[in-house]
Design a protein around this motif. Structure first.
Motif, short mmCIF file in Angstrom:
data_model
loop_
_atom_site.label_atom_id
_atom_site.label_comp_id
_atom_site.label_asym_id
_atom_site.label_seq_id
_atom_site.Cartn_x
_atom_site.Cartn_y
_atom_site.Cartn_z
N SER A 65 0.87 -1.18 0.00
CA SER A 65 0.00 0.00 0.00
C SER A 65 0.90 1.22 0.00
N ILE A 67 1.23 5.53 1.33
CA ILE A 67 0.74 6.66 2.10
C ILE A 67 0.85 7.88 1.18
N HIS A 69 -0.51 11.85 1.00
CA HIS A 69 -1.10 12.93 1.79
C HIS A 69 -1.61 12.41 3.13
N GLY A 70 -0.84 11.52 3.76
CA GLY A 70 -1.18 11.02 5.08
C GLY A 70 -2.23 9.94 5.12
N ARG A 71 -2.77 9.53 3.96
CA ARG A 71 -3.81 8.49 3.90
C ARG A 71 -3.26 7.24 3.24
N GLU A 72 -3.63 6.09 3.79
CA GLU A 72 -3.22 4.83 3.17
C GLU A 72 -4.14 4.50 2.00
N ILE A 73 -3.53 4.19 0.86
CA ILE A 73 -4.30 3.75 -0.30
C ILE A 73 -3.70 2.47 -0.85
#
Length: 144
Positions: A65, A67, A69-73
């Motif tokens: 996965s 990170i 902009h601070g979000r896990e995708i």
């Protein structure tokens, strides 16, 4: 596409069966549908078991996965973000250059049950050897 397990006018298994019939009619050359039940979401694949899908085991327990902009995708989502990249540029490099210079890869524990639905008898016979016993329903905190 995800199957939402909320209240419906018809049982989810009936909706999936209708969808498979439509898919078979619209795509005569299609022979197999593959779907997954995500154990990290508490799923075991009961809707596939009820529909007589073939259980073939689990996926790799480690998924790459990112990170952003601070979000896990998910890695697939990162590749969608980078659809306009040059063929010789990686998706991660494109995202780093155009979206988030701090993008980073992480390994996440993800175990998914894999279910197979053959759309013809020959494919069902071919997959027989891959069949495994269905995984049990996961116990969730008892509801009052």
């Amino acid at each position: 596409m995800r199957v939402a397990l909320t209240d419906h006018a018809a049982p989810v298994t009936q909706m999936i069966a209708a969808t498979l019939r439509q898919l078979r009619a619209a795509s005569p050359g299609l022979r197999l549908v593959v779907s997954f039940a995500d154990t990290t979401q508490g799923h075991h694949g009961g809707i596939y078991q009820a529909g007589n899908w073939i259980y073939s085991g689990t996926t790799d327990p480690q998924t790459l996965s990112y990170i952003v902009h601070g979000r896990e995708i998910h890695g697939r989502s990162l590749r969608h973000l980078a659809a306009a990249r040059d063929p010789d540029e990686t998706a991660e490099a494109f995202v780093r250059r155009t979206i988030d210079p701090q993008v980073r890869a992480i390994k996440t524990p993800t175990l998914k049950h894999r279910y197979l639905y053959p759309l013809d008898k020959a494919m069902r016979r071919q997959l027989r050897a891959r069949a495994r016993p269905y995984p049990p329903r996961l116990e969730v905190n008892a509801r009052a």
